[in-house]
Motif scaffolding. Structure first.
Motif, PDB file in Angstrom:
ATOM      1  N   THR A  10     -10.489  17.182   1.746  1.00 58.61           N
ATOM      2  CA  THR A  10      -9.411  17.948   1.145  1.00 58.61           C
ATOM      3  C   THR A  10      -8.088  17.264   1.467  1.00 58.61           C
ATOM      4  O   THR A  10      -8.033  16.312   2.214  1.00 58.61           O
ATOM      5  N   GLY A  11      -7.019  17.778   0.924  1.00 59.07           N
ATOM      6  CA  GLY A  11      -5.717  17.158   1.146  1.00 59.07           C
ATOM      7  C   GLY A  11      -5.234  16.572  -0.157  1.00 59.07           C
ATOM      8  O   GLY A  11      -5.290  17.202  -1.195  1.00 59.07           O
ATOM      9  N   ASN A  12      -4.767  15.349  -0.107  1.00 59.25           N
ATOM     10  CA  ASN A  12      -4.284  14.680  -1.312  1.00 59.25           C
ATOM     11  C   ASN A  12      -5.483  14.233  -2.141  1.00 59.25           C
ATOM     12  O   ASN A  12      -6.096  13.218  -1.866  1.00 59.25           O
ATOM     13  N   ARG A  13      -5.809  14.979  -3.160  1.00 62.49           N
ATOM     14  CA  ARG A  13      -7.007  14.718  -3.953  1.00 62.49           C
ATOM     15  C   ARG A  13      -6.910  13.410  -4.730  1.00 62.49           C
ATOM     16  O   ARG A  13      -7.889  12.693  -4.824  1.00 62.49           O
ATOM     17  N   VAL A  14      -5.765  13.083  -5.298  1.00 55.86           N
ATOM     18  CA  VAL A  14      -5.641  11.857  -6.093  1.00 55.86           C
ATOM     19  C   VAL A  14      -5.862  10.643  -5.201  1.00 55.86           C
ATOM     20  O   VAL A  14      -6.642   9.745  -5.531  1.00 55.86           O
ATOM     21  N   PHE A  15      -5.193  10.635  -4.069  1.00 55.07           N
ATOM     22  CA  PHE A  15      -5.302   9.505  -3.151  1.00 55.07           C
ATOM     23  C   PHE A  15      -6.733   9.342  -2.654  1.00 55.07           C
ATOM     24  O   PHE A  15      -7.288   8.241  -2.657  1.00 55.07           O
ATOM     25  N   GLU A  16      -7.357  10.440  -2.242  1.00 54.11           N
ATOM     26  CA  GLU A  16      -8.714  10.366  -1.702  1.00 54.11           C
ATOM     27  C   GLU A  16      -9.742  10.031  -2.778  1.00 54.11           C
ATOM     28  O   GLU A  16     -10.689   9.288  -2.526  1.00 54.11           O
ATOM     29  N   LEU A  45     -12.216   6.805  -2.975  1.00 54.34           N
ATOM     30  CA  LEU A  45     -13.653   6.877  -3.231  1.00 54.34           C
ATOM     31  C   LEU A  45     -14.038   5.963  -4.395  1.00 54.34           C
ATOM     32  O   LEU A  45     -15.050   5.252  -4.331  1.00 54.34           O
ATOM     33  N   ALA A  46     -13.238   5.956  -5.456  1.00 55.26           N
ATOM     34  CA  ALA A  46     -13.505   5.081  -6.605  1.00 55.26           C
ATOM     35  C   ALA A  46     -13.392   3.619  -6.203  1.00 55.26           C
ATOM     36  O   ALA A  46     -14.176   2.774  -6.650  1.00 55.26           O
ATOM     37  N   LEU A  47     -12.439   3.313  -5.335  1.00 53.56           N
ATOM     38  CA  LEU A  47     -12.261   1.944  -4.857  1.00 53.56           C
ATOM     39  C   LEU A  47     -13.465   1.485  -4.040  1.00 53.56           C
ATOM     40  O   LEU A  47     -13.960   0.365  -4.214  1.00 53.56           O
ATOM     41  N   GLU A  57      -3.503   1.499  -8.929  1.00 53.35           N
ATOM     42  CA  GLU A  57      -3.258   2.941  -8.898  1.00 53.35           C
ATOM     43  C   GLU A  57      -3.300   3.478  -7.467  1.00 53.35           C
ATOM     44  O   GLU A  57      -2.518   4.354  -7.102  1.00 53.35           O
ATOM     45  N   TYR A  58      -4.200   2.943  -6.662  1.00 51.32           N
ATOM     46  CA  TYR A  58      -4.332   3.362  -5.264  1.00 51.32           C
ATOM     47  C   TYR A  58      -3.068   3.020  -4.479  1.00 51.32           C
ATOM     48  O   TYR A  58      -2.567   3.827  -3.704  1.00 51.32           O
ATOM     49  N   LEU A  59      -2.544   1.823  -4.700  1.00 52.90           N
ATOM     50  CA  LEU A  59      -1.319   1.424  -4.000  1.00 52.90           C
ATOM     51  C   LEU A  59      -0.128   2.251  -4.448  1.00 52.90           C
ATOM     52  O   LEU A  59       0.741   2.598  -3.643  1.00 52.90           O
ATOM     53  N   GLN A  60      -0.064   2.590  -5.736  1.00 51.05           N
ATOM     54  CA  GLN A  60       1.014   3.459  -6.212  1.00 51.05           C
ATOM     55  C   GLN A  60       0.880   4.854  -5.636  1.00 51.05           C
ATOM     56  O   GLN A  60       1.872   5.472  -5.263  1.00 51.05           O
ATOM     57  N   ALA A  61      -0.340   5.360  -5.563  1.00 49.82           N
ATOM     58  CA  ALA A  61      -0.558   6.691  -4.981  1.00 49.82           C
ATOM     59  C   ALA A  61      -0.259   6.670  -3.495  1.00 49.82           C
ATOM     60  O   ALA A  61       0.232   7.652  -2.936  1.00 49.82           O
ATOM     61  N   ASP A  62      -0.506   5.543  -2.851  1.00 49.80           N
ATOM     62  CA  ASP A  62      -0.228   5.407  -1.425  1.00 49.80           C
ATOM     63  C   ASP A  62       1.256   5.567  -1.156  1.00 49.80           C
ATOM     64  O   ASP A  62       1.665   6.250  -0.230  1.00 49.80           O
TER      65      ASP A  62
END
Length: 189
Positions: free
Chosen positions: A83-89, A93-95, A138-143
């Motif tokens: 749980t928490g930041n769903r987009v980031f997590e 997972l996709a990465l 996308e992961y780096l932008q979400a980070d």
């Protein structure tokens, strides 16, 4: 030989279908609208990739794959995630999933020498690398956008262990004898 190619296509489709399932599940769970768009785009691209793979190799287990649900070989992914930041997590997972897929396809390319079988895995590997690059961006932008910048969190790896004294060199090791033979003075004197 046709059976081997059909099995390679089936194997690749199973792995890519698992990635598609991860993206669809993430698109359903993520509340953020931008995150939903990311995962819906990834799912569409993955669906197109599966269709292209099956179109290039007609009659290779298409109806069989739709009837029964098979697990991804070697790895089971937890689709619930933390749980928490769903987009980031979910991007994380996709990465991880894509990194595993790239490694798996690379291993299969090294294992097989038949050009027609390798062509199947080369195509899936090239698409997986493109998706990995997109997910990484996308992961780096979400980070950065979700407050996970490097200043706000501790470093991921700590290379210095505190509280451990350096051990003296073993006087019976080859390294110790080579230091004596080379004329270098050891730290201990």
């Amino acid at each position: 030989m046709r059976d081997f190619i059909a099995e390679a296509v089936r194997f690749a489709v199973i792995i890519e279908k698992k990635s598609y399932d991860i993206y669809r599940q993430a698109a359903l769970e993520v509340v953020d609208l931008a995150g939903k768009r990311i995962f819906e785009k990834l799912a569409r691209d993955e669906s197109k990739h599966i269709d292209a793979l099956l179109w290039q190799h007609p009659g290779t287990w298409c109806s069989d794959l739709r009837q029964k649900s098979e697990t991804q070989p070697g790895v089971e992914w937890d689709l619930t995630g933390p749980t928490g930041n769903r987009v980031f997590e979910q991007l994380r997972l996709a990465l991880l999933n894509k990194r595993w897929s790239i490694g798996f396809y690379t291993m299969l390319l090294r294992a097989f020498k038949e050009p027609r079988i390798c062509r199947v895995f080369e195509m899936t590997l090239s698409v997986a690398r493109k998706e990995f690059k997109l997910i990484t961006e996308e992961y780096l932008q979400a980070d950065v956008s979700y407050g996970h910048s490097r200043g706000n969190r501790p470093p991921r790896r700590v290379h210095v262990r505190e509280g451990i004294l350096p051990s003296p060199p073993n006087k019976h090791s080859q390294l110790y004898f080579s230091m004596l033979d080379s004329g270098r003075v050891s730290r201990l004197g």
